[in-house]
Design a protein around this motif. Structure first.
Motif, PDB file in Angstrom:
ATOM      1  N   GLY A  21       0.827  -1.189   0.000  1.00  0.00           N
ATOM      2  CA  GLY A  21       0.000   0.000   0.000  1.00  0.00           C
ATOM      3  C   GLY A  21       0.868   1.247   0.000  1.00  0.00           C
ATOM      4  N   ARG A  22       0.336   2.345  -0.524  1.00  0.00           N
ATOM      5  CA  ARG A  22       1.080   3.604  -0.525  1.00  0.00           C
ATOM      6  C   ARG A  22       0.940   4.308   0.822  1.00  0.00           C
ATOM      7  NH1 ARG A  22       2.781   6.182  -5.985  1.00  0.00           N
ATOM      8  NH2 ARG A  22       2.642   4.373  -7.332  1.00  0.00           N
ATOM      9  N   GLY A  23       1.916   5.177   1.116  1.00  0.00           N
ATOM     10  CA  GLY A  23       1.918   5.898   2.380  1.00  0.00           C
ATOM     11  C   GLY A  23       1.507   7.350   2.211  1.00  0.00           C
ATOM     12  N   ILE A  24       1.460   8.072   3.323  1.00  0.00           N
ATOM     13  CA  ILE A  24       1.063   9.473   3.284  1.00  0.00           C
ATOM     14  C   ILE A  24       2.054  10.285   2.459  1.00  0.00           C
ATOM     15  CG2 ILE A  24      -0.143   9.341   5.486  1.00  0.00           C
ATOM     16  CD1 ILE A  24       2.265  10.684   6.781  1.00  0.00           C
ATOM     17  N   SER A  25       1.582  11.424   1.938  1.00  0.00           N
ATOM     18  CA  SER A  25       2.408  12.267   1.060  1.00  0.00           C
ATOM     19  C   SER A  25       3.345  13.133   1.899  1.00  0.00           C
ATOM     20  CB  SER A  25       1.509  13.163   0.211  1.00  0.00           C
ATOM     21  OG  SER A  25       0.903  14.147   1.028  1.00  0.00           O
ATOM     22  N   PHE A  26       4.235  13.843   1.215  1.00  0.00           N
ATOM     23  CA  PHE A  26       5.171  14.703   1.930  1.00  0.00           C
ATOM     24  C   PHE A  26       4.464  15.907   2.544  1.00  0.00           C
ATOM     25  CE2 PHE A  26       8.297  12.467  -0.783  1.00  0.00           C
ATOM     26  CZ  PHE A  26       9.110  12.004   0.240  1.00  0.00           C
ATOM     27  N   SER A  27       3.454  16.448   1.859  1.00  0.00           N
ATOM     28  CA  SER A  27       2.732  17.581   2.453  1.00  0.00           C
ATOM     29  C   SER A  27       1.987  17.143   3.710  1.00  0.00           C
ATOM     30  CB  SER A  27       1.758  18.188   1.434  1.00  0.00           C
ATOM     31  OG  SER A  27       0.761  17.259   1.065  1.00  0.00           O
ATOM     32  N   GLU A  28       1.454  15.924   3.698  1.00  0.00           N
ATOM     33  CA  GLU A  28       0.784  15.400   4.892  1.00  0.00           C
ATOM     34  C   GLU A  28       1.774  15.123   6.012  1.00  0.00           C
ATOM     35  OE1 GLU A  28      -2.932  13.321   2.486  1.00  0.00           O
ATOM     36  OE2 GLU A  28      -1.064  12.210   2.806  1.00  0.00           O
ATOM     37  N   THR A  29       3.001  14.750   5.632  1.00  0.00           N
ATOM     38  CA  THR A  29       4.057  14.576   6.627  1.00  0.00           C
ATOM     39  C   THR A  29       4.348  15.891   7.336  1.00  0.00           C
ATOM     40  OG1 THR A  29       5.063  12.785   5.360  1.00  0.00           O
ATOM     41  CG2 THR A  29       6.471  13.911   6.946  1.00  0.00           C
ATOM     42  N   LEU A  30       4.431  16.979   6.574  1.00  0.00           N
ATOM     43  CA  LEU A  30       4.684  18.292   7.170  1.00  0.00           C
ATOM     44  C   LEU A  30       3.566  18.675   8.136  1.00  0.00           C
ATOM     45  CD1 LEU A  30       5.937  20.231   4.009  1.00  0.00           C
ATOM     46  CD2 LEU A  30       7.317  19.318   5.878  1.00  0.00           C
ATOM     47  N   PHE A  31       2.328  18.405   7.742  1.00  0.00           N
ATOM     48  CA  PHE A  31       1.209  18.723   8.628  1.00  0.00           C
ATOM     49  C   PHE A  31       1.296  17.926   9.932  1.00  0.00           C
ATOM     50  CE2 PHE A  31      -2.967  17.482  10.262  1.00  0.00           C
ATOM     51  CZ  PHE A  31      -3.458  18.731  10.621  1.00  0.00           C
ATOM     52  N   LEU A  32       1.552  16.620   9.827  1.00  0.00           N
ATOM     53  CA  LEU A  32       1.635  15.794  11.034  1.00  0.00           C
ATOM     54  C   LEU A  32       2.771  16.263  11.945  1.00  0.00           C
ATOM     55  CD1 LEU A  32       0.947  12.109   9.891  1.00  0.00           C
ATOM     56  CD2 LEU A  32      -0.490  13.571  11.310  1.00  0.00           C
ATOM     57  N   GLU A  33       3.890  16.654  11.343  1.00  0.00           N
ATOM     58  CA  GLU A  33       5.014  17.135  12.144  1.00  0.00           C
ATOM     59  C   GLU A  33       4.595  18.359  12.964  1.00  0.00           C
ATOM     60  OE1 GLU A  33       9.704  18.430  11.577  1.00  0.00           O
ATOM     61  OE2 GLU A  33       8.406  18.161   9.830  1.00  0.00           O
ATOM     62  N   GLU A  34       3.864  19.302  12.326  1.00  0.00           N
ATOM     63  CA  GLU A  34       3.391  20.494  13.022  1.00  0.00           C
ATOM     64  C   GLU A  34       2.333  20.125  14.078  1.00  0.00           C
ATOM     65  OE1 GLU A  34       4.392  23.539  12.804  1.00  0.00           O
ATOM     66  OE2 GLU A  34       5.611  23.570  11.000  1.00  0.00           O
ATOM     67  N   LEU A 151      -6.722  12.704  19.518  1.00  0.00           N
ATOM     68  CA  LEU A 151      -6.811  13.203  18.149  1.00  0.00           C
ATOM     69  C   LEU A 151      -6.951  12.016  17.200  1.00  0.00           C
ATOM     70  CD1 LEU A 151      -3.814  15.740  18.115  1.00  0.00           C
ATOM     71  CD2 LEU A 151      -6.216  16.257  18.548  1.00  0.00           C
ATOM     72  N   PHE A 152      -7.744  12.201  16.154  1.00  0.00           N
ATOM     73  CA  PHE A 152      -7.860  11.203  15.085  1.00  0.00           C
ATOM     74  C   PHE A 152      -7.418  11.840  13.773  1.00  0.00           C
ATOM     75  CE2 PHE A 152     -10.529   9.296  18.230  1.00  0.00           C
ATOM     76  CZ  PHE A 152     -10.556   7.935  17.959  1.00  0.00           C
ATOM     77  N   PHE A 153      -6.597  11.115  13.014  1.00  0.00           N
ATOM     78  CA  PHE A 153      -6.203  11.542  11.668  1.00  0.00           C
ATOM     79  C   PHE A 153      -6.659  10.453  10.699  1.00  0.00           C
ATOM     80  CE2 PHE A 153      -3.248  11.696   8.068  1.00  0.00           C
ATOM     81  CZ  PHE A 153      -3.274  13.045   7.736  1.00  0.00           C
ATOM     82  N   CYS A 154      -7.660  10.792   9.880  1.00  0.00           N
ATOM     83  CA  CYS A 154      -8.208   9.820   8.927  1.00  0.00           C
ATOM     84  C   CYS A 154      -7.683  10.145   7.531  1.00  0.00           C
ATOM     85  CB  CYS A 154      -9.733   9.863   8.940  1.00  0.00           C
ATOM     86  SG  CYS A 154     -10.463   9.557  10.568  1.00  0.00           S
ATOM     87  N   HIS A 155      -6.875   9.266   6.984  1.00  0.00           N
ATOM     88  CA  HIS A 155      -6.233   9.519   5.691  1.00  0.00           C
ATOM     89  C   HIS A 155      -7.196   9.251   4.536  1.00  0.00           C
ATOM     90  CE1 HIS A 155      -2.832   8.824   2.666  1.00  0.00           C
ATOM     91  NE2 HIS A 155      -2.713  10.068   3.090  1.00  0.00           N
ATOM     92  N   ALA A 189      -8.960  13.925   7.075  1.00  0.00           N
ATOM     93  CA  ALA A 189      -9.757  14.615   8.088  1.00  0.00           C
ATOM     94  C   ALA A 189      -9.094  14.450   9.445  1.00  0.00           C
ATOM     95  CB  ALA A 189     -11.173  14.059   8.127  1.00  0.00           C
ATOM     96  N   VAL A 190      -9.203  15.497  10.268  1.00  0.00           N
ATOM     97  CA  VAL A 190      -8.714  15.420  11.632  1.00  0.00           C
ATOM     98  C   VAL A 190      -9.901  15.629  12.558  1.00  0.00           C
ATOM     99  CG1 VAL A 190      -8.059  17.878  11.661  1.00  0.00           C
ATOM    100  CG2 VAL A 190      -7.008  16.287  13.277  1.00  0.00           C
ATOM    101  N   ALA A 191     -10.008  14.777  13.578  1.00  0.00           N
ATOM    102  CA  ALA A 191     -11.118  14.840  14.535  1.00  0.00           C
ATOM    103  C   ALA A 191     -10.555  15.052  15.938  1.00  0.00           C
ATOM    104  CB  ALA A 191     -11.940  13.555  14.476  1.00  0.00           C
ATOM    105  N   PHE A 192     -11.199  15.929  16.689  1.00  0.00           N
ATOM    106  CA  PHE A 192     -10.743  16.285  18.033  1.00  0.00           C
ATOM    107  C   PHE A 192     -11.785  15.835  19.054  1.00  0.00           C
ATOM    108  CE2 PHE A 192      -9.017  19.391  15.070  1.00  0.00           C
ATOM    109  CZ  PHE A 192      -7.679  19.419  15.407  1.00  0.00           C
ATOM    110  N   CYS A 193     -11.338  15.127  20.088  1.00  0.00           N
ATOM    111  CA  CYS A 193     -12.244  14.728  21.160  1.00  0.00           C
ATOM    112  C   CYS A 193     -12.506  15.877  22.128  1.00  0.00           C
ATOM    113  CB  CYS A 193     -11.680  13.522  21.907  1.00  0.00           C
ATOM    114  SG  CYS A 193     -11.783  11.990  20.948  1.00  0.00           S
TER     115      CYS A 193
END
Length: 506
Positions: A21-34, A151-155, A189-193
């Motif tokens: 399977g493919r993984g998250i993109s580089f722009s999504e990597t930057l977002f997760l890092e932040e 936090l939930f991160f739904c790819h 999508a990102v979901a916050f409890c």
């Protein structure tokens, strides 16, 4: 690049793209890092869907003090094990607290969280099977173990049209807010409890274009939350049109009626797409729903008259229905469409062997590789345990020492795995006899009779008698013939040989 999948990371080895399977993109990597840099008190992380480990490792590097556990069903791609090994190797080198386990969500989520994460999670990255029902199940189980600030991160939400599932997440009583990040590659999508901090809210706003009303945009282009419509459908991930088929294939607790209902409705969206109908039929065959699969393959050949695989599956369905005449007809169509493709040749040859049509079987025997011939005859044995005629005909047809030696090697391997396969053992004895190894042939013949008591073996004893006569051992030949006739009285060839032997000795 005219390919919505090209923005995402993939695993390459020795210059070859591996089947994972493919993984998250580089722009999504930057977002997760932040995001993960701003989030505090994340101790336990659950990743659902490891692929080749990019998202798992990125998350662990962003949260070096956290425990990261990735669940993976190990079904996406033929080299998924390479991804798991690589994830563990990199985690060990980087001294990351990462573990990838073979487990399925939602069935194994509870045991995984309780065993590896102490029963609670602070961050969940969901990147499993991309179908709305599956994302709903993944979230519904994971939210049970979410901490108050989880936090939930739904790819892949927009890239795989998972709007129905995101609506479900938004309606959860445990969720404070959900934002689709439509400025990132897959539209995750990102979901916050709980309410996000001002810093996190500002970060999310950077990756969310609030001027676009996503449901309204989809509706205006002929779709809804359940299906994107034709125009947007062309812009989604390349395999989106198979997403519900893969969901049915991977889900264990669906009834046959539920499977057929889901696939029937899904194929209505793709009524003119033969690939979707073919994959739906193959999915039903995987679940042994043979008759239910037939209309899908018939639909395929109505669009694509040269689709050999569809003809082959139709032939298999008729085999299961005990309609050998129709089965042969469709196997022959498959062979005509794809002459060098093995499966229909295999099935067709099996039918010929079952009905004893060895004249038309002969050409196949002469040109096929021994290991494939043995595969056919192993299938024949399961259908007709006492049948050895096909094996004998095959050995008789071998016309070169090289093929004979190859056949012997293959037969020995088969007998190691199936020591009670009488047909294979007799064939091995005949092959040794044919190459002049008479003593080896006798050993095979006699051991077959003694080691397979449920197999009468008169023909094997008759062959052993002939071998003894070649060695001028009349007494042993006579003994084998008498044993042979005791098992099968009236065995003409054995009676004639015994009569000839007695005349000679008198």
């Amino acid at each position: 690049m005219d390919n919505p999948d090209e923005g995402f990371t993939a695993l390459v080895k020795d210059g070859e793209l591996l089947s994972t399977g493919r993984g998250i993109s580089f722009s999504e990597t930057l977002f997760l890092e932040e995001l993960l840099g701003l989030a505090s008190n994340i101790k336990n992380v659950l990743v659902i869907g490891n692929a080749f480990g990019w998202s798992t490792l990125i998350t662990a590097m962003c949260l070096p003090k956290a425990k990261v556990v990735a669940m993976d069903a190990m079904i996406e791609g033929q080299q998924v094990l390479e991804g798991k090994k690589l994830t563990h190797a990199i985690a060990a080198e980087e001294k990351l607290n990462v573990d990838v386990i073979d487990a399925c969500s939602p069935a194994d989520t509870m045991s995984t969280v309780n065993k590896h994460l102490g029963g609670e999670v602070d961050f969940v990255l969901i990147d499993g099977l991309h179908a709305n029902p599956q994302l709903i199940k993944d979230f519904s189980e994971a939210i049970k173990f979410a901490s108050s600030n989880c936090l939930f991160f739904c790819h892949d939400v927009l890239n795989w049209h998972l709007l129905e599932a995101i609506n479900f997440v938004e309606e959860s009583s445990r969720v404070d807010s959900v934002v689709i990040l439509n400025r990132l590659s897959s539209g995750p999508a990102v979901a916050f409890c709980s309410s996000p901090t001002p810093e996190i809210a500002e970060l999310v706003e950077m990756y969310h274009d609030a001027t676009v009303n996503i449901p309204a945009y989809v509706f205006d282009h002929g779709g809804n939350i359940h299906h994107p419509g034709k125009l947007l459908g062309k812009r989604l991930a390349r395999q989106y049109h198979n997403s519900m088929i893969e969901y049915v294939r991977a889900t264990d607790n669906l009834s046959p009626q539920e499977m057929t209902d889901i696939l029937s409705k899904w194929c209505q969206f793709y009524d003119s797409n033969p690939e979707v109908h073919f994959n739906a039929g193959a999915c039903l065959i995987d679940h042994q729903l043979w008759q239910e699969a037939l209309p899908y393959f018939l639909k395929v050949i109505s669009f694509e008259p040269e689709w050999a695989e569809a003809y082959h599956h139709i032939g298999r369905i008729y085999v299961v229905s005990a309609n050998d005449l129709m089965a042969k007809r469709y196997f022959e169509k498959a062979i005509a469409a794809k002459p060098n493709w093995y499966p229909p040749l295999f099935e067709h040859a099996l039918l010929l062997a079952r009905e004893g049509s060895f004249s038309s079987f002969q050409d196949w025997l002469q040109h096929e590789k021994p290991e494939k011939i043995i595969e056919v005859f192993s299938r024949l044995k399961r259908d007709f345990p006492q049948s050895v005629l096909a094996w004998e005909k095959w050995v008789a047809s071998i016309d070169s020492p090289e093929k004979l030696n190859e056949a012997i090697s293959c037969l020995i391997r088969l007998i190691d795995n199936e020591p009670r396969n009488g047909g294979a053992r007799k064939a091995l004895g005949l092959a040794h006899k044919k190459r002049g190894a008479i003593t080896e042939a006798i050993d095979i013949f006699l051991s077959s009779v003694s080691e397979i008591p449920e197999w009468p073996g008169p023909g094997v004893l008759f062959e052993a008698a002939q071998c003894y006569l070649e060695l001028n051992n009349s007494a042993q030949a006579r003994d084998c013939l008498i044993r042979c006739l005791a098992i099968r009285p009236g065995y003409n060839e054995a009676e004639l040989l015994l009569r000839e032997y007695r005349l000679t000795t008198s």
